[in-house]
Design an enzyme around this catalytic site. Structure first.
Site, PDB file in Angstrom:
ATOM      1  N   GLU A 157      53.729   6.026 -13.852  1.00 38.26           N
ATOM      2  CA  GLU A 157      54.621   4.928 -13.510  1.00 38.26           C
ATOM      3  C   GLU A 157      55.909   5.561 -13.030  1.00 38.26           C
ATOM      4  O   GLU A 157      56.256   6.675 -13.417  1.00 38.26           O
ATOM      5  CB  GLU A 157      54.839   4.004 -14.706  1.00 38.26           C
ATOM      6  CG  GLU A 157      56.019   4.332 -15.574  1.00 38.26           C
ATOM      7  CD  GLU A 157      55.796   5.569 -16.420  1.00 38.26           C
ATOM      8  OE1 GLU A 157      56.723   6.389 -16.470  1.00 38.26           O
ATOM      9  OE2 GLU A 157      54.734   5.713 -17.031  1.00 38.26           O
ATOM     10  N   SER A 200      69.419  19.979 -12.484  1.00 36.58           N
ATOM     11  CA  SER A 200      68.033  19.506 -12.550  1.00 36.58           C
ATOM     12  C   SER A 200      67.425  19.195 -11.188  1.00 36.58           C
ATOM     13  O   SER A 200      66.213  19.247 -11.025  1.00 36.58           O
ATOM     14  CB  SER A 200      67.951  18.272 -13.453  1.00 36.58           C
ATOM     15  OG  SER A 200      68.868  17.280 -13.029  1.00 36.58           O
ATOM     16  N   LYS A 260      60.964  18.060 -12.270  1.00 35.70           N
ATOM     17  CA  LYS A 260      59.819  17.222 -12.659  1.00 35.70           C
ATOM     18  C   LYS A 260      58.476  17.866 -12.333  1.00 35.70           C
ATOM     19  O   LYS A 260      57.483  17.591 -12.999  1.00 35.70           O
ATOM     20  CB  LYS A 260      59.912  15.854 -11.997  1.00 35.70           C
ATOM     21  CG  LYS A 260      60.945  14.944 -12.639  1.00 35.70           C
ATOM     22  CD  LYS A 260      60.809  13.524 -12.122  1.00 35.70           C
ATOM     23  CE  LYS A 260      61.689  12.561 -12.888  1.00 35.70           C
ATOM     24  NZ  LYS A 260      63.129  12.699 -12.531  1.00 35.70           N
TER      25      LYS A 260
HETATM   26  C1  LIG Z   1      64.176  12.345 -13.305  1.00 32.57           C
HETATM   27  C2  LIG Z   1      65.345  13.201 -13.208  1.00 32.57           C
HETATM   28  C3  LIG Z   1      66.203  13.409 -14.310  1.00 32.57           C
HETATM   29  C4  LIG Z   1      66.052  12.694 -15.620  1.00 32.57           C
HETATM   30  O1  LIG Z   1      64.884  12.960 -16.307  1.00 32.57           O
HETATM   31  P1  LIG Z   1      64.895  13.856 -17.637  1.00 32.57           P
HETATM   32  O2  LIG Z   1      63.541  13.622 -18.215  1.00 32.57           O
HETATM   33  O3  LIG Z   1      65.982  13.363 -18.514  1.00 32.57           O
HETATM   34  O4  LIG Z   1      65.108  15.259 -17.227  1.00 32.57           O
HETATM   35  C5  LIG Z   1      67.270  14.294 -14.162  1.00 32.57           C
HETATM   36  N1  LIG Z   1      67.500  14.933 -12.995  1.00 32.57           N
HETATM   37  C6  LIG Z   1      66.708  14.756 -11.921  1.00 32.57           C
HETATM   38  C7  LIG Z   1      67.029  15.500 -10.673  1.00 32.57           C
HETATM   39  C8  LIG Z   1      65.609  13.892 -11.982  1.00 32.57           C
HETATM   40  O5  LIG Z   1      64.842  13.723 -10.898  1.00 32.57           O
END
Ligand SMILES: *Cc1c(COP(=O)(O)O)cnc(C)c1O
Length: 391
Positions: free
Chosen positions: A107, A373, A85
């Site tokens: 938000e 992610s 993010k």
């Molecule tokens: C917020 C988040 C997501 C989901 O958000 P996307 O916009 O779909 O990438 C996925 N993995 C993590 C670790 C997150 O913090």
């Protein structure tokens, strides 16, 4: 130059007239300030020396052996803040600063995007107000504390169900009132145009690096890329640089929650097109078009909509969308921790779980990349609670 405001029939700008000026100003900054070499130099410096890019592409020897194909992880868990993010938050915050804005609003549901915005605001010297439902504030005390420590104000939202979708409405209302000095920092590839394009281009660094890294490690492109989907930003980030490579199969993994016939967060697999958060895309809605609250074990996938570009790729079948249940994600969380010594975010665990499903069916020279992610420290308590049998 003009940007497409639509992805096929999806996307668009469904906002009050008063916001159109702000969106046009943002689009103009994206087209004119963002590509500027001085801006890029400054941005790249933040990405490398502050956020810690580039992130590694890790060959997972144990998981490869176990699944019978070659598995790599793209390590966004190692980015400052522990998830992808920040790529987006830093980029938008820096752009806002160059546009002369003094204040960021965001938000947040689970607080992860609020934390990324608070980080970007602190390091770039911008005021930050984060709208958060009262219910979520109570559920996510640690992230609220982190935001406060970094100087951000967390504003409780008391309307409606007092969760993410109400916080989204409140942030839009605030933006209408203070559009001159404020930038609305949207956290995923959703929202009105130009956000889906802007956020995608800020996250595509994940895929650009992955491409270079896999070519250098294996001398060829991957056969399969897997990423989890909440709003769809980490997935779009890793997928996009490979979209024109027909040999690369891509899977977006949604939150199947308790199952697609029960509570879930799978807008593409279990929703219908409609308007939410300023754009037209797949979303979870009842027969009156009212938004249904989503459910997922992972807070970051608990979102009733999805970015419009994904909606287009679902219809065109360029990307295959699938869902993984809470239980499968939980098992994958423990599996990766044990097998590779990497504790994944519960969001990312959905992608790991899907790899475990298809890996054994693939040929042994198949080359598979999973986007990790984020890291899972934030989820340890949730996992313990589930393991003790209380949801
Ligand atoms: C917020 C988040 C997501 C989901 O958000 P996307 O916009 O779909 O990438 C996925 N993995 C993590 C670790 C997150 O913090």
């Amino acid at each position: 130059m003009e940007l497409n405001t639509r992805f096929g029939e999806y996307g668009g700008c469904f906002v009050p007239e008063t916001l159109m000026v702000a969106l046009e100003e943002l689009e103009s900054a994206f087209l004119n300030i963002f590509p500027n070499p001085a801006f890029q130099k400054e941005f790249q410096e933040y990405l490398t020396t502050y956020a810690g890019r580039k992130t590694p592409l890790t060959l997972c020897r144990n998981m490869s052996k176990d699944l019978g194909c070659t598995v790599y992880l793209k390590r966004e868990d190692l980015l400052h803040s522990g998830a992808h993010k920040l790529n987006n938050a830093l980029g938008q915050a820096l752009l806002a600063k160059h546009m002369g804005k003094k204040r960021l609003i965001a938000e947040t549901g689970a607080g992860q995007h609020g934390v990324a915005t608070a980080i970007a605001g602190a390091v770039l010297g911008l005021e930050v107000d984060v709208f958060m439902g009262e219910v979520d504030i109570a559920r996510q005390a640690l992230n609220v504390a982190r935001m406060n420590m970094m100087g951000a104000r967390v504003i409780p939202v008391t309307s409606g169900t007092r969760t993410l979708k109400d916080a989204m409405n409140e942030a839009l209302r605030d933006w209408v009132a203070r559009v001159r000095d404020t930038h609305y920092l949207i956290g995923t590839v959703a929202g009105p145009h130009p956000y889906p394009v802007l956020v995608r281009d800020l996250q595509r660094v994940i895929g650009d690096e992955t491409r270079e890294q896999i070519l250098s490690a294996q001398g060829r492109l991957p056969d399969i890329i897997i990423a989890c989907i909440g709003g769809g930003s980490n997935a779009m980030g890793i997928f996009h640089p490979f979209i024109d490579d027909a040999s690369v199969t891509m899977y977006g993994v949604e939150a199947g929650g308790e199952g697609l016939d029960k509570k879930h967060g799978a807008s593409l697999c279990g929703g219908r097109p409609g308007v939410l958060h300023g754009n037209y895309s797949y979303l979870l809605q009842d027969s009156y078009g009212q938004i249904i609250e989503s459910h997922s074990i992972s807070a970051g996938l608990d979102y009733p909509g999805v970015g419009p570009e994904h909606a287009m790729y679902k219809d065109s079948k360029r990307i295959t969308y699938t869902a993984i249940t809470d239980t499968e994600a939980l098992e994958a969380f423990l599996y990766l921790s044990r097998t590779e010594g990497i504790v994944p975010a519960l969001e990312s665990s959905h992608a790991i779980a899907f790899a475990r499903k298809i890996g054994p069916e693939l040929s042994k020279d198949a080359l598979l990349i999973i986007n990790l992610s984020g890291r899972g420290d934030k989820d340890v308590e949730t996992v313990l609670r589930y393991m003790r049998g209380a949801a």
